[in-house]
Design a protein around this motif. Sequence first.
Motif, PDB file in Angstrom:
ATOM      1  N   GLU A   6       0.902  -1.200  -0.125  1.00  0.00           N
ATOM      2  CA  GLU A   6      -0.251  -0.407   0.536  1.00  0.00           C
ATOM      3  C   GLU A   6       1.086   1.672   0.138  1.00  0.00           C
ATOM      4  O   GLU A   6       0.510   2.501  -0.674  1.00  0.00           O
ATOM      5  CB  GLU A   6      -1.018   0.456   1.124  1.00  0.00           C
ATOM      6  CG  GLU A   6      -1.911  -0.833   0.978  1.00  0.00           C
ATOM      7  CD  GLU A   6      -1.375  -2.121   1.636  1.00  0.00           C
ATOM      8  OE1 GLU A   6      -0.455  -2.433   1.795  1.00  0.00           O
ATOM      9  OE2 GLU A   6      -2.751  -3.581   1.868  1.00  0.00           O
ATOM     10  N   PRO A  10       1.727   2.598  -4.407  1.00  0.00           N
ATOM     11  CA  PRO A  10       1.253   4.321  -6.034  1.00  0.00           C
ATOM     12  C   PRO A  10       2.449   4.465  -7.385  1.00  0.00           C
ATOM     13  O   PRO A  10       2.550   5.000  -7.460  1.00  0.00           O
ATOM     14  CB  PRO A  10       0.671   4.588  -4.491  1.00  0.00           C
ATOM     15  CG  PRO A  10       0.417   3.952  -3.576  1.00  0.00           C
ATOM     16  CD  PRO A  10       0.707   2.988  -3.799  1.00  0.00           C
ATOM     17  N   SER A  14       1.857   4.118 -10.615  1.00  0.00           N
ATOM     18  CA  SER A  14       0.722   5.300 -11.184  1.00  0.00           C
ATOM     19  C   SER A  14      -0.054   4.825 -12.667  1.00  0.00           C
ATOM     20  O   SER A  14      -0.555   5.624 -13.368  1.00  0.00           O
ATOM     21  CB  SER A  14       1.763   6.309 -10.877  1.00  0.00           C
ATOM     22  OG  SER A  14       2.591   6.575 -11.653  1.00  0.00           O
ATOM     23  N   TRP A  38      -4.936  -2.881  -8.309  1.00  0.00           N
ATOM     24  CA  TRP A  38      -4.492  -1.350  -7.958  1.00  0.00           C
ATOM     25  C   TRP A  38      -4.049  -1.978  -9.961  1.00  0.00           C
ATOM     26  O   TRP A  38      -4.655  -1.197 -10.446  1.00  0.00           O
ATOM     27  CB  TRP A  38      -3.190  -1.775  -7.336  1.00  0.00           C
ATOM     28  CG  TRP A  38      -3.218  -0.466  -7.749  1.00  0.00           C
ATOM     29  CD1 TRP A  38      -1.398  -0.259  -8.946  1.00  0.00           C
ATOM     30  CD2 TRP A  38      -2.851   1.275  -7.067  1.00  0.00           C
ATOM     31  NE1 TRP A  38      -0.997   0.976  -9.171  1.00  0.00           N
ATOM     32  CE2 TRP A  38      -1.944   1.587  -7.949  1.00  0.00           C
ATOM     33  CE3 TRP A  38      -3.699   0.912  -6.244  1.00  0.00           C
ATOM     34  CZ2 TRP A  38      -1.498   3.507  -7.953  1.00  0.00           C
ATOM     35  CZ3 TRP A  38      -3.351   3.118  -5.756  1.00  0.00           C
ATOM     36  CH2 TRP A  38      -2.272   3.591  -6.464  1.00  0.00           C
ATOM     37  N   SER A  41      -7.272  -2.327 -11.823  1.00  0.00           N
ATOM     38  CA  SER A  41      -7.127  -1.347 -12.259  1.00  0.00           C
ATOM     39  C   SER A  41      -6.846  -0.761 -14.201  1.00  0.00           C
ATOM     40  O   SER A  41      -7.340   0.435 -14.625  1.00  0.00           O
ATOM     41  CB  SER A  41      -7.991  -0.267 -11.369  1.00  0.00           C
ATOM     42  OG  SER A  41      -8.754  -1.472 -10.046  1.00  0.00           O
TER      43      SER A  41
END
Length: 243
Positions: A6, A10, A14, A38, A41
């Motif tokens: 987590e 990112p 990204s 993540w 997506s």
Amino acid sequence: MVFEPERFLPALASSVRLMHANRRALRLAPGTDFVVKWLASLLVEAIEGKKRFRTLDCLRTVRSTIRNAPPGQTLEPSTVGLLFRLYQHFVGSSNPDIQWCVGAFIRDRELSEDQLAWLIAAAPDSTHALNRLLRYPKRNRQIVAWARAAYEGREHPDRTAEILGLLIDSKVPPQAREEPTDTVLWAIFYSHTDLRTKERLLLRHVKRSSAESAIKLALRLGLPSLLHRLSKILSREGGDILE
């Protein structure tokens, strides 16, 4: 990142461009719901936005994280939905590596009725969709209804045993009485029944003509009782096991 996805994910992924650039590190990430969602997506958004990306490398990154799932890990339905969306988009690819890669996304996963309906509609033209139906992880009424129609219509004749296996619950359906015994024995093996039920059905249906299949299944399932029953049949009827 392996311990704190987590925090690091990112920064490493990204965008699909960064996902590809950092794919070796990302493939070490545990397959938690957060990680899989993540990455999936990112790819779904890229597809919907008509963005180009290194398809196979990025799909393999998602597959690697799925394989890294902690014991007992389950994915949220929304995450499975993203994986299924990728499966739908890529399973018809002309590249077999891509087809097999996305097949792993939904393997052994429970799907929604709409997702199963899509697989059923695709099965006549897609071996991969057919495999997902035949290898669905649990008995499902929608799949049983499809299997009954497929069996009665003699669809996919090279997969008869697997289709028939989906129709077996506590007993072999009467319409299978005309099938070769080998087909019936393998159908019992493919069924979603427990080992005790498989054993009972195999002992009931084994015949001398199916000796070779019976031996293979006895060894695969660890059923000495099946070998014992076969030995009695051969002693009574005479002849070698494999003539």
